[in-house]
Design a protein around this motif. Structure first.
Motif, mmCIF file in Angstrom:
data_model
loop_
_atom_site.group_PDB
_atom_site.id
_atom_site.type_symbol
_atom_site.label_atom_id
_atom_site.label_comp_id
_atom_site.label_asym_id
_atom_site.label_seq_id
_atom_site.Cartn_x
_atom_site.Cartn_y
_atom_site.Cartn_z
ATOM 1 N N ALA A 20 32.160 41.186 40.721
ATOM 2 C CA ALA A 20 32.813 42.376 41.268
ATOM 3 C C ALA A 20 33.254 42.137 42.708
ATOM 4 C CB ALA A 20 31.877 43.573 41.195
ATOM 5 N N ALA A 42 36.326 40.130 42.509
ATOM 6 C CA ALA A 42 37.374 40.976 41.932
ATOM 7 C C ALA A 42 37.919 41.973 42.953
ATOM 8 C CB ALA A 42 36.847 41.714 40.706
ATOM 9 N N ASP A 43 37.095 42.348 43.925
ATOM 10 C CA ASP A 43 37.543 43.262 44.978
ATOM 11 C C ASP A 43 38.734 42.677 45.732
ATOM 12 O OD1 ASP A 43 37.496 45.501 46.749
ATOM 13 O OD2 ASP A 43 36.297 44.340 48.174
ATOM 14 N N ARG A 48 40.327 41.403 38.733
ATOM 15 C CA ARG A 48 39.903 42.792 38.561
ATOM 16 C C ARG A 48 40.535 43.395 37.309
ATOM 17 N NH1 ARG A 48 40.900 44.333 43.424
ATOM 18 N NH2 ARG A 48 42.979 45.156 43.070
ATOM 19 N N ARG A 49 41.823 43.156 37.125
ATOM 20 C CA ARG A 49 42.515 43.711 35.956
ATOM 21 C C ARG A 49 42.023 43.081 34.654
ATOM 22 N NH1 ARG A 49 46.808 43.975 39.620
ATOM 23 N NH2 ARG A 49 47.470 41.862 39.145
ATOM 24 N N PHE A 68 37.707 43.851 34.428
ATOM 25 C CA PHE A 68 37.198 45.225 34.488
ATOM 26 C C PHE A 68 38.234 46.232 33.998
ATOM 27 C CE2 PHE A 68 34.679 42.889 37.571
ATOM 28 C CZ PHE A 68 33.406 43.213 37.138
ATOM 29 N N SER A 82 33.595 46.209 29.436
ATOM 30 C CA SER A 82 33.661 46.709 30.810
ATOM 31 C C SER A 82 33.014 48.086 30.924
ATOM 32 C CB SER A 82 35.117 46.772 31.264
ATOM 33 O OG SER A 82 35.204 47.227 32.581
ATOM 34 N N TYR A 118 32.741 47.597 45.292
ATOM 35 C CA TYR A 118 33.682 46.515 45.028
ATOM 36 C C TYR A 118 34.701 46.900 43.968
ATOM 37 C CZ TYR A 118 30.511 43.291 47.509
ATOM 38 O OH TYR A 118 29.731 42.662 48.437
ATOM 39 N N LEU A 119 34.266 47.688 43.010
ATOM 40 C CA LEU A 119 35.139 48.072 41.903
ATOM 41 C C LEU A 119 35.932 49.350 42.169
ATOM 42 C CD1 LEU A 119 32.767 47.280 38.912
ATOM 43 C CD2 LEU A 119 34.682 45.917 39.785
ATOM 44 N N HIS A 164 38.601 49.899 43.562
ATOM 45 C CA HIS A 164 40.039 49.759 43.294
ATOM 46 C C HIS A 164 40.354 49.975 41.815
ATOM 47 C CE1 HIS A 164 40.825 48.210 47.281
ATOM 48 N NE2 HIS A 164 39.844 47.342 47.129
ATOM 49 N N THR A 165 39.349 49.803 40.988
ATOM 50 C CA THR A 165 39.522 49.930 39.542
ATOM 51 C C THR A 165 39.579 51.384 39.098
ATOM 52 O OG1 THR A 165 38.282 47.880 39.284
ATOM 53 C CG2 THR A 165 38.540 49.222 37.320
#
Length: 98
Positions: A4, A7-8, A14-15, A18, A25, A54-55, A57-58
């Motif tokens: 994560a 992925a940040d 990230r895409r 997650f 996910s 961190y996630l 943005h998801t």
């Protein structure tokens, strides 16, 4: 947590790792949310809050379930938990979420 964290800073990762509609996910994120909800072990709680940060943005900024759990943690007596929650909320509501 490390995936994560990377992925940040890496939108492609990230895409792919997650996707919110992916069953795997969803299961991982659900585990983090359960840890935050229970709040039993401070080290695990902090790691889970950090991972959700961190996630951020998801998720959409309107993800009230996550935001609600984080807000509940503001009553925690451990300053380190409160600090992580404030960082997470800042990311969700400010620059991160959406």
């Amino acid at each position: 947590m490390e995936i994560a964290r990377v992925a940040d800073h890496n939108a492609d990762l990230r895409r792919s790792a997650f996707k919110l509609n992916s069953p795997a996910s969803k299961a991982v994120i659900e585990q983090f949310l359960q840890i935050v909800d229970k709040g039993e072990f401070i080290e695990l709680l902090i790691a889970s809050v950090t991972t959700l940060t961190y996630l951020s943005h998801t998720f959409q900024a309107t993800e009230m379930r996550i935001i609600g759990l984080l807000v509940q943690l503001l009553d925690d007596k451990a300053v380190v938990v409160i600090r992580e929650v404030v960082v997470a909320l800042t990311m969700f509501l400010g620059e991160g979420g959406g």
